[in-house]
Design a protein around this motif. Structure first.
Motif, PDB file in Angstrom:
ATOM      1  N   LYS A 237       6.309   7.676  11.948  1.00 26.33           N
ATOM      2  CA  LYS A 237       7.733   7.839  11.629  1.00 26.33           C
ATOM      3  C   LYS A 237       8.506   6.532  11.574  1.00 26.33           C
ATOM      4  O   LYS A 237       9.589   6.477  11.021  1.00 26.33           O
ATOM      5  N   ASN A 238       7.949   5.447  12.111  1.00 24.70           N
ATOM      6  CA  ASN A 238       8.638   4.150  12.066  1.00 24.70           C
ATOM      7  C   ASN A 238       8.369   3.373  10.780  1.00 24.70           C
ATOM      8  O   ASN A 238       8.919   2.306  10.579  1.00 24.70           O
ATOM      9  N   TYR A 239       7.511   3.912   9.916  1.00 15.22           N
ATOM     10  CA  TYR A 239       7.192   3.251   8.652  1.00 15.22           C
ATOM     11  C   TYR A 239       8.110   3.777   7.558  1.00 15.22           C
ATOM     12  O   TYR A 239       8.683   4.854   7.669  1.00 15.22           O
ATOM     13  N   GLN A 240       8.253   2.971   6.493  1.00 11.45           N
ATOM     14  CA  GLN A 240       9.063   3.400   5.356  1.00 11.45           C
ATOM     15  C   GLN A 240       8.412   4.620   4.733  1.00 11.45           C
ATOM     16  O   GLN A 240       7.212   4.624   4.492  1.00 11.45           O
ATOM     17  N   PHE A 241       9.191   5.667   4.511  1.00 12.92           N
ATOM     18  CA  PHE A 241       8.624   6.792   3.794  1.00 12.92           C
ATOM     19  C   PHE A 241       9.654   7.418   2.869  1.00 12.92           C
ATOM     20  O   PHE A 241      10.854   7.321   3.068  1.00 12.92           O
ATOM     21  N   LEU A 242       9.119   8.036   1.850  1.00 12.93           N
ATOM     22  CA  LEU A 242       9.916   8.664   0.809  1.00 12.93           C
ATOM     23  C   LEU A 242       9.454  10.104   0.676  1.00 12.93           C
ATOM     24  O   LEU A 242       8.258  10.367   0.571  1.00 12.93           O
TER      25      LEU A 242
ATOM     26  N   LYS B 163      -0.572  -4.816   5.953  1.00 12.85           N
ATOM     27  CA  LYS B 163      -0.022  -4.638   4.610  1.00 12.85           C
ATOM     28  C   LYS B 163       1.345  -3.991   4.700  1.00 12.85           C
ATOM     29  O   LYS B 163       1.634  -3.237   5.633  1.00 12.85           O
ATOM     30  N   LYS B 164       2.207  -4.277   3.738  1.00 12.69           N
ATOM     31  CA  LYS B 164       3.439  -3.519   3.614  1.00 12.69           C
ATOM     32  C   LYS B 164       3.024  -2.110   3.213  1.00 12.69           C
ATOM     33  O   LYS B 164       2.166  -1.932   2.342  1.00 12.69           O
ATOM     34  N   VAL B 165       3.623  -1.113   3.850  1.00 11.97           N
ATOM     35  CA  VAL B 165       3.214   0.268   3.632  1.00 11.97           C
ATOM     36  C   VAL B 165       4.416   1.118   3.256  1.00 11.97           C
ATOM     37  O   VAL B 165       5.475   1.012   3.863  1.00 11.97           O
ATOM     38  N   LEU B 166       4.223   1.949   2.250  1.00 13.58           N
ATOM     39  CA  LEU B 166       5.195   2.982   1.889  1.00 13.58           C
ATOM     40  C   LEU B 166       4.448   4.296   1.905  1.00 13.58           C
ATOM     41  O   LEU B 166       3.431   4.450   1.225  1.00 13.58           O
ATOM     42  N   ILE B 167       4.939   5.242   2.712  1.00 17.06           N
ATOM     43  CA  ILE B 167       4.346   6.568   2.775  1.00 17.06           C
ATOM     44  C   ILE B 167       5.180   7.495   1.907  1.00 17.06           C
ATOM     45  O   ILE B 167       6.390   7.590   2.083  1.00 17.06           O
ATOM     46  N   VAL B 168       4.526   8.138   0.954  1.00 15.70           N
ATOM     47  CA  VAL B 168       5.183   9.099   0.078  1.00 15.70           C
ATOM     48  C   VAL B 168       4.620  10.464   0.442  1.00 15.70           C
ATOM     49  O   VAL B 168       3.402  10.648   0.455  1.00 15.70           O
TER      50      VAL B 168
ATOM     51  N   PHE C  63       0.853  -1.187   0.000  1.00 16.39           N
ATOM     52  CA  PHE C  63       0.000   0.000   0.000  1.00 16.39           C
ATOM     53  C   PHE C  63       0.888   1.235   0.000  1.00 16.39           C
ATOM     54  O   PHE C  63       1.730   1.393   0.881  1.00 16.39           O
ATOM     55  N   ILE C  64       0.718   2.066  -1.007  1.00 16.85           N
ATOM     56  CA  ILE C  64       1.469   3.319  -1.092  1.00 16.85           C
ATOM     57  C   ILE C  64       0.509   4.448  -0.760  1.00 16.85           C
ATOM     58  O   ILE C  64      -0.477   4.659  -1.452  1.00 16.85           O
ATOM     59  N   SER C  65       0.816   5.141   0.311  1.00 17.46           N
ATOM     60  CA  SER C  65      -0.001   6.275   0.736  1.00 17.46           C
ATOM     61  C   SER C  65       0.701   7.551   0.304  1.00 17.46           C
ATOM     62  O   SER C  65       1.832   7.814   0.707  1.00 17.46           O
ATOM     63  N   ILE C  66       0.027   8.336  -0.526  1.00 20.70           N
ATOM     64  CA  ILE C  66       0.608   9.592  -1.008  1.00 20.70           C
ATOM     65  C   ILE C  66      -0.032  10.722  -0.218  1.00 20.70           C
ATOM     66  O   ILE C  66      -1.221  11.005  -0.366  1.00 20.70           O
ATOM     67  N   LEU C  67       0.779  11.345   0.651  1.00 23.14           N
ATOM     68  CA  LEU C  67       0.284  12.415   1.505  1.00 23.14           C
ATOM     69  C   LEU C  67       0.602  13.765   0.867  1.00 23.14           C
ATOM     70  O   LEU C  67       1.749  14.167   0.793  1.00 23.14           O
TER      71      LEU C  67
END
Length: 108
Positions: A75-80, A58-63, A35-39
């Motif tokens: 802040k402990n999740y993967q983010f770009l 789910k595996k999560v990527l925060i963009v 799941f890619i969350s685009i903020l």
């Protein structure tokens, strides 16, 4: 499909007239592997979707755009960080995913 990825977008414009918005969003999140969350702003739906994905393990990527504050609890999740107004932002995300895929391959 990009580099072995299939993009599934909840496209809220199509869901807005549906009485089953929540169920549609949950169905799409349940279907995904990542799941890619685009903020881009503080839209409450973004955080509902992100919370549901996290609760669903789910595996999560925060963009997030450079000017968006990432809540402390995330802040402990993967983010770009990337410029979401740039046409290169999609390629930044793909490069990041490829890097993650390569790191997972090396670990196995």
């Amino acid at each position: 499909m990009f580099s072995g990825y299939e993009v599934i977008n909840s496209n809220r414009n199509e869901l807005v007239h549906s009485s089953e918005i929540k169920e549609s969003v949950e169905f799409l999140i349940n279907k995904c592997d990542l799941f890619i969350s685009i903020l881009k702003d503080n839209n409450p739906w973004q955080y509902f979707e992100l919370g549901y994905a996290i609760a669903s393990s789910k595996k999560v990527l925060i963009v997030a755009d450079y000017d968006i504050e990432i809540p402390y609890s995330l802040k402990n999740y993967q983010f770009l960080r990337t410029s979401l107004d740039s046409s290169n932002s999609v390629y930044d995300i793909i490069r990041y995913l490829e890097k993650l895929r390569f790191e997972e391959y090396e670990e196995s």
